[in-house]
Design an enzyme around this catalytic site. Structure first.
Site, PDB file in Angstrom:
ATOM      1  N   ARG A  63      -4.758  -1.051   6.278  1.00 30.66           N
ATOM      2  CA  ARG A  63      -3.442  -0.833   7.387  1.00 30.66           C
ATOM      3  C   ARG A  63      -2.191  -1.607   6.766  1.00 30.66           C
ATOM      4  O   ARG A  63      -1.471  -1.312   6.902  1.00 30.66           O
ATOM      5  CB  ARG A  63      -4.260  -2.007   8.712  1.00 30.66           C
ATOM      6  CG  ARG A  63      -3.719  -3.151   9.439  1.00 30.66           C
ATOM      7  CD  ARG A  63      -3.967  -3.504  10.418  1.00 30.66           C
ATOM      8  NE  ARG A  63      -3.790  -4.641  11.197  1.00 30.66           N
ATOM      9  CZ  ARG A  63      -3.326  -5.711  11.212  1.00 30.66           C
ATOM     10  NH1 ARG A  63      -4.024  -6.685  10.431  1.00 30.66           N
ATOM     11  NH2 ARG A  63      -2.774  -6.428  12.902  1.00 30.66           N
ATOM     12  N   HIS A  67       1.824  -1.513   7.317  1.00 27.96           N
ATOM     13  CA  HIS A  67       2.412  -2.545   7.656  1.00 27.96           C
ATOM     14  C   HIS A  67       3.390  -2.876   6.016  1.00 27.96           C
ATOM     15  O   HIS A  67       4.591  -4.052   6.847  1.00 27.96           O
ATOM     16  CB  HIS A  67       1.644  -3.567   7.984  1.00 27.96           C
ATOM     17  CG  HIS A  67       1.033  -4.353   9.428  1.00 27.96           C
ATOM     18  ND1 HIS A  67       0.800  -5.407  10.327  1.00 27.96           N
ATOM     19  CD2 HIS A  67       0.473  -3.132  10.305  1.00 27.96           C
ATOM     20  CE1 HIS A  67       0.259  -5.037  10.521  1.00 27.96           C
ATOM     21  NE2 HIS A  67      -0.042  -4.446  10.769  1.00 27.96           N
ATOM     22  N   ASN A  95       1.001  -9.934  10.953  1.00 24.37           N
ATOM     23  CA  ASN A  95       0.794 -10.375   9.535  1.00 24.37           C
ATOM     24  C   ASN A  95      -0.556 -11.164  10.267  1.00 24.37           C
ATOM     25  O   ASN A  95      -1.130 -11.519   9.861  1.00 24.37           O
ATOM     26  CB  ASN A  95       1.223 -10.343   9.358  1.00 24.37           C
ATOM     27  CG  ASN A  95       1.988  -8.884   8.427  1.00 24.37           C
ATOM     28  OD1 ASN A  95       1.528  -7.860   9.149  1.00 24.37           O
ATOM     29  ND2 ASN A  95       2.924  -9.259   8.137  1.00 24.37           N
ATOM     30  N   HIS A 194      -7.406   4.091  14.407  1.00 26.05           N
ATOM     31  CA  HIS A 194      -8.523   2.600  14.794  1.00 26.05           C
ATOM     32  C   HIS A 194      -9.410   3.699  15.232  1.00 26.05           C
ATOM     33  O   HIS A 194      -9.815   3.082  15.711  1.00 26.05           O
ATOM     34  CB  HIS A 194      -7.473   2.768  16.597  1.00 26.05           C
ATOM     35  CG  HIS A 194      -6.129   1.719  15.824  1.00 26.05           C
ATOM     36  ND1 HIS A 194      -5.750   1.648  17.336  1.00 26.05           N
ATOM     37  CD2 HIS A 194      -5.525   1.074  14.664  1.00 26.05           C
ATOM     38  CE1 HIS A 194      -4.348   0.685  16.463  1.00 26.05           C
ATOM     39  NE2 HIS A 194      -4.772   0.073  15.228  1.00 26.05           N
TER      40      HIS A 194
END
Length: 321
Positions: A63, A67, A95, A194
């Protein structure tokens, strides 16, 4: 004859100039072949150690790369800590209280610095760590393109605006990914990340209490650990993949077909819309998911890297040199 051959040379020269002008074209899978031959083994050792201590960490590390890349490109801007005179991206809505693994990246960077000081960027470490996390948890592997440099800045506003929230509609997801040069198929494949990891109650509360396209028994099960009242149990966790939350596979997409996607932004991928066929394809052919995921990860890793003399190679990932 002479004119046609010379025009061909000119054409090739123009093409080469265009190719060199693309910053992603300067990335290479063998970038550290001579300057840091131990980079892959050093990074993998650190990832393996972190995941052996907590299998969820693999998802958290993957992740971080996502991001990072969606904000100013893959430049490790996410890793810059706030100071009294600088506000980074770590307190942005996507975040804050949710990014994890920064200490793992710091530890890996310090190990890499020992074997080849001042050579490997934090941005490249994030890209390698993402690949290693997927592989260690049973997913596909790929050759990581390298040569990114680290930014000297960050953008809180871009982090708030560019990363799609868990309440996103399908059209919002498509547009957010298109803004990064990623296709709808790339978006669905990357959403398949996911298949690992956990989400906080605050991210799926609206889905389990308000959405109608949800399996009722699944909703009731998730409600047991996620109270309807805001501020109550906000940080309680649930697996993004109901079936195999620490194994990288195609079960995430199976869940969507059964209306058991945890996030609203998960279930919109299979809700009578344009991406239903892609989800079905990944359920029926796990290999197509793996190959599309790899292609999309490589494509995401190409987003606006700093190369050449741009940026810097940070000594410590949390601060500029």
């Amino acid at each position: 004859m002479a004119s046609s051959s010379s025009s061909a040379i000119v054409t090739v020269a123009v093409l080469l100039a265009l190719f060199a002008g693309s910053s992603s074209a300067q990335l290479s899978t063998n970038y550290y072949y001579k300057t840091c031959p131990k980079v892959f083994s050093t990074v993998k050792s650190g990832v393996q150690s972190a995941i052996s201590q907590e299998r969820r960490m693999g998802a958290s590390l993957l992740r971080l790369h996502f991001h990072d890349c969606f904000v100013l490109g893959c430049d490790a801007s996410l890793l810059l800590d706030d100071t009294s005179t600088f506000t980074g991206e770590q307190t942005a809505n996507p975040n804050r209280n949710s990014i994890r693994g920064l200490n793992v990246i710091d530890n890996i960077k310090s190990q890499v610095e020992k074997v080849c000081p001042g050579v490997v960027s934090c941005a490249d470490i994030l890209a390698i760590v993402a690949r290693d996390s997927v592989v260690i948890l049973g997913g596909p592997g790929w050759n990581v393109k390298l040569g990114r440099r680290d930014s000297r800045t960050a953008s809180l506003s871009a982090a708030n605006n560019n990363i799609p929230p868990p309440t996103s509609s399908l059209s919002n997801l498509i547009s957010k990914y298109q803004a990064q040069g990623l296709s709808t198929r790339d978006m669905v494949a990357l959403s398949g990340a996911h298949t690992i990891g956990q989400a906080r109650c605050t991210s799926f509360r609206g889905r389990i209490y308000n959405d109608s396209n949800i399996d009722s028994s699944f909703a009731k099960m998730r409600q047991m650990n996620c109270p309807q009242t805001n501020g109550s149990g906000d940080n309680n966790l649930a697996p993004l993949d109901l079936q195999t939350p620490t194994t990288f596979d195609n079960k995430y997409f199976q869940n969507l077909i059964r209306q058991k996607g945890l996030l609203h932004s998960d279930q919109v991928l299979f809700n009578g819309g344009s991406t239903d066929s892609i989800v079905k394809g990944y359920v029926n052919n796990p290999n197509s998911f793996s190959s599309d995921f790899v292609a999309a990860m490589i494509k995401m890793g190409d987003i606006s890297p700093l190369t050449g003399s741009q940026g810097e190679i940070r000594k410590v990932c949390g601060k500029v040199n």
